[in-house]
Design a protein around this motif. Structure first.
Motif, PDB file in Angstrom:
ATOM      1  N   LYS A  42      -4.409  -7.819  15.881  1.00 34.49           N
ATOM      2  CA  LYS A  42      -4.714  -7.714  17.406  1.00 34.49           C
ATOM      3  C   LYS A  42      -3.857  -8.818  18.142  1.00 34.49           C
ATOM      4  CE  LYS A  42      -7.787  -9.527  20.613  1.00 34.49           C
ATOM      5  NZ  LYS A  42      -8.937 -10.405  20.843  1.00 34.49           N
TER       6      LYS A  42
ATOM      7  N   CYS B  26      -2.366 -10.080  21.427  1.00 37.04           N
ATOM      8  CA  CYS B  26      -2.800  -9.833  22.891  1.00 37.04           C
ATOM      9  C   CYS B  26      -2.268 -11.063  23.454  1.00 37.04           C
ATOM     10  CB  CYS B  26      -4.305  -9.743  23.100  1.00 37.04           C
ATOM     11  SG  CYS B  26      -4.543  -9.151  24.485  1.00 37.04           S
TER      12      CYS B  26
ATOM     13  N   TYR C 215      -4.161 -12.530  25.688  1.00 37.14           N
ATOM     14  CA  TYR C 215      -5.343 -13.076  26.049  1.00 37.14           C
ATOM     15  C   TYR C 215      -6.308 -13.235  25.058  1.00 37.14           C
ATOM     16  CZ  TYR C 215      -5.091 -12.482  31.282  1.00 37.14           C
ATOM     17  OH  TYR C 215      -4.967 -12.277  32.715  1.00 37.14           O
ATOM     18  N   SER C 216      -7.526 -13.810  24.962  1.00 37.34           N
ATOM     19  CA  SER C 216      -8.496 -13.707  24.128  1.00 37.34           C
ATOM     20  C   SER C 216      -9.843 -13.816  24.586  1.00 37.34           C
ATOM     21  CB  SER C 216      -8.353 -15.073  22.831  1.00 37.34           C
ATOM     22  OG  SER C 216      -9.142 -14.797  21.816  1.00 37.34           O
ATOM     23  N   CYS C 217     -10.059 -12.827  25.448  1.00 37.46           N
ATOM     24  CA  CYS C 217     -11.308 -12.671  26.033  1.00 37.46           C
ATOM     25  C   CYS C 217     -12.388 -12.935  25.543  1.00 37.46           C
ATOM     26  CB  CYS C 217     -11.529 -11.493  26.640  1.00 37.46           C
ATOM     27  SG  CYS C 217     -10.106 -10.688  27.679  1.00 37.46           S
TER      28      CYS C 217
ATOM     29  N   TYR D  64     -15.529 -11.693  25.601  1.00 39.53           N
ATOM     30  CA  TYR D  64     -16.039 -10.594  25.353  1.00 39.53           C
ATOM     31  C   TYR D  64     -15.375  -9.576  24.668  1.00 39.53           C
ATOM     32  CZ  TYR D  64     -13.289  -9.201  29.385  1.00 39.53           C
ATOM     33  OH  TYR D  64     -12.284  -9.127  30.274  1.00 39.53           O
ATOM     34  N   CYS D  65     -14.114  -9.943  24.026  1.00 40.82           N
ATOM     35  CA  CYS D  65     -13.376  -8.805  23.455  1.00 40.82           C
ATOM     36  C   CYS D  65     -14.175  -8.338  22.286  1.00 40.82           C
ATOM     37  CB  CYS D  65     -12.111  -9.251  23.040  1.00 40.82           C
ATOM     38  SG  CYS D  65     -11.077  -8.079  22.278  1.00 40.82           S
TER      39      CYS D  65
ATOM     40  N   ILE E  52     -13.100  -6.593  19.826  1.00 40.88           N
ATOM     41  CA  ILE E  52     -12.354  -6.530  18.570  1.00 40.88           C
ATOM     42  C   ILE E  52     -12.021  -8.088  17.950  1.00 40.88           C
ATOM     43  CG2 ILE E  52     -11.212  -4.246  18.305  1.00 40.88           C
ATOM     44  CD1 ILE E  52      -8.926  -4.937  19.746  1.00 40.88           C
TER      45      ILE E  52
ATOM     46  N   THR F 289      -8.291 -13.499  19.464  1.00 40.76           N
ATOM     47  CA  THR F 289      -7.178 -13.050  19.089  1.00 40.76           C
ATOM     48  C   THR F 289      -6.492 -14.100  18.177  1.00 40.76           C
ATOM     49  OG1 THR F 289      -6.774 -12.146  21.306  1.00 40.76           O
ATOM     50  CG2 THR F 289      -4.742 -12.883  20.288  1.00 40.76           C
TER      51      THR F 289
ATOM     52  N   GLY G 181      -4.921  -4.420  21.421  1.00 36.27           N
ATOM     53  CA  GLY G 181      -4.290  -5.733  22.063  1.00 36.27           C
ATOM     54  C   GLY G 181      -3.815  -5.381  23.390  1.00 36.27           C
TER      55      GLY G 181
ATOM     56  N   ASN H 276      -4.455  -5.364  30.571  1.00 34.95           N
ATOM     57  CA  ASN H 276      -5.116  -6.753  31.116  1.00 34.95           C
ATOM     58  C   ASN H 276      -4.281  -7.330  32.152  1.00 34.95           C
ATOM     59  OD1 ASN H 276      -2.818  -8.187  29.972  1.00 34.95           O
ATOM     60  ND2 ASN H 276      -4.144  -9.334  28.315  1.00 34.95           N
TER      61      ASN H 276
ATOM     62  N   LYS I 282      -7.201  -5.079  34.363  1.00 29.68           N
ATOM     63  CA  LYS I 282      -8.175  -6.075  34.173  1.00 29.68           C
ATOM     64  C   LYS I 282      -7.973  -7.152  35.558  1.00 29.68           C
ATOM     65  CE  LYS I 282      -9.041  -7.491  29.977  1.00 29.68           C
ATOM     66  NZ  LYS I 282     -10.235  -6.816  29.940  1.00 29.68           N
TER      67      LYS I 282
END
Ligand code: SF4
Length: 317
Positions: free
Chosen positions: A27, A29, A31-33, A35-36, A38, A41, A84, A112, A134
């Motif tokens: 993955k 990305c 970001y590493s939200c 709420y992600c 998956i 990150t 991602g 995002n 986003k």
């Protein structure tokens, strides 16, 4: 490798029946939200590069469309919605251009928005028919850092400027998605700042969502109902055409011919509830044995969130 890049079709509130294009390996990305769906990150990146040959993506989409046509599956959108951030793919513009030559089906990108400060990213996205950005919080850098956990080199103000620049030139349908997390970005001041910013970029629809599937951080919770209602009211006060996404999406997952592969491809980007898996297996003429086998082989894992069981791809496998 066929079947790893294209997944679905997946029912989507924003897009109808959407055939997903997974143009980023798991993955990667920016970001590493919190709420992600998956997970956290592991591979942070803000650098654009080529991940797959353009021809491979076009070929997989073309073959899947043929199979879906035989099965009379309807597709409303071809959607870049990977494991991602899709704009990290430096070939994105070429892929969109190639897909447009291949089919009349509309093309969507769910991003995002963190790379919209780059001219080349805005240029690539301009060719899509629909772009969903986003925008969890505007006007509060601290909340942005908390909720999206961005790569350290990203500049919040530059991103917001990039979003404004993009919205000024984009001719397709622009959507925004604001995901509210209890105690992080659900306060009135944050909602007002976000609504004010969004009213300046004039999305066709400003979606407000809450975590409904298992998040990267178990403690993440949806805001209380009053806060969600207040957010809706504030967004509409700012003239935004607002829709709430607070429950599971109805509709069925498409079957391309191999139930086991389809399940694996879908859950790698889209956790499925027990009911959704059952519906899919019924449609595919299969039984729960297929899921039991994938669970036993640890290719898929089961997670409980808000008293519901969900099935996700086991990326550590
Ligand atoms: S939710 Fe999207 S932007 Fe956020 S970490 Fe997951 S893939 Fe990246």
């Amino acid at each position: 490798m066929e079947g790893k890049i294209v997944f679905g079709p997946v029912p989507s509130r924003r897009l109808g029946q959407s055939l997903g294009i997974n143009n980023i390996p798991p993955k990667i990305c920016s970001y590493s939200c919190l709420y992600c769906q998956i997970g956290r990150t592991k591979n942070f990146s803000t650098e654009r590069k080529a991940f797959y040959p353009v021809e491979k993506i076009l070929d997989e989409v073309s073959k899947t469309l043929e199979r879906l046509k035989e099965k009379k599956e309807r597709i409303d959108f071809l959607t870049f919605v990977p494991d991602g951030e899709p704009t990290l793919d430096t070939n994105l513009g070429k892929e969109i251009e190639g897909l447009k030559k291949l089919t009349d089906i509309k093309i969507a990108v769910i991003t995002n928005a963190s790379l919209l400060w780059r001219e080349d990213v805005r240029h690539d996205l301009k060719e899509a028919d629909l772009v969903s950005l986003k925008a969890d919080v505007a006007g509060n850098k601290e909340a942005w850092e908390k909720i999206n956990r961005p790569a350290s080199e990203l500049d919040y103000d530059a991103i917001l400027e990039g979003v404004k620049k993009f919205s000024a030139v984009f001719k397709g349908k622009l959507l925004t998605e604001t995901l509210l997390v209890k105690g992080i970005n659900d306060g009135e001041k944050d909602i007002r700042n976000t609504a004010e910013f969004l009213s300046g970029i004039k999305p066709a629809v400003a979606f407000i969502g809450i975590p409904t599937r298992p998040p990267a951080e178990k403690w993440v919770m949806p805001p209380d109902e009053e806060k969600i209602t207040a957010a809706y009211r504030i967004f509409t006060e700012y003239g935004l055409n607002t829709e709430l996404i607070t429950g599971g999406v109805t509709g069925s997952f498409g079957f391309t011919g191999n139930a086991e592969n389809d399940l694996l491809n879908i859950v790698s980007v889209h956790p499925m509830s027990t009911g959704q898996v059952e519906d899919f297996l019924k449609k595919a003429g299969g039984s729960w044995d297929i899921m039991a086998k994938l669970l036993k082989e640890k290719k898929i894992k089961e997670i409980v969130y808000l008293n519901q069981k969900y099935y996700l791809k086991n990326f550590s496998k």
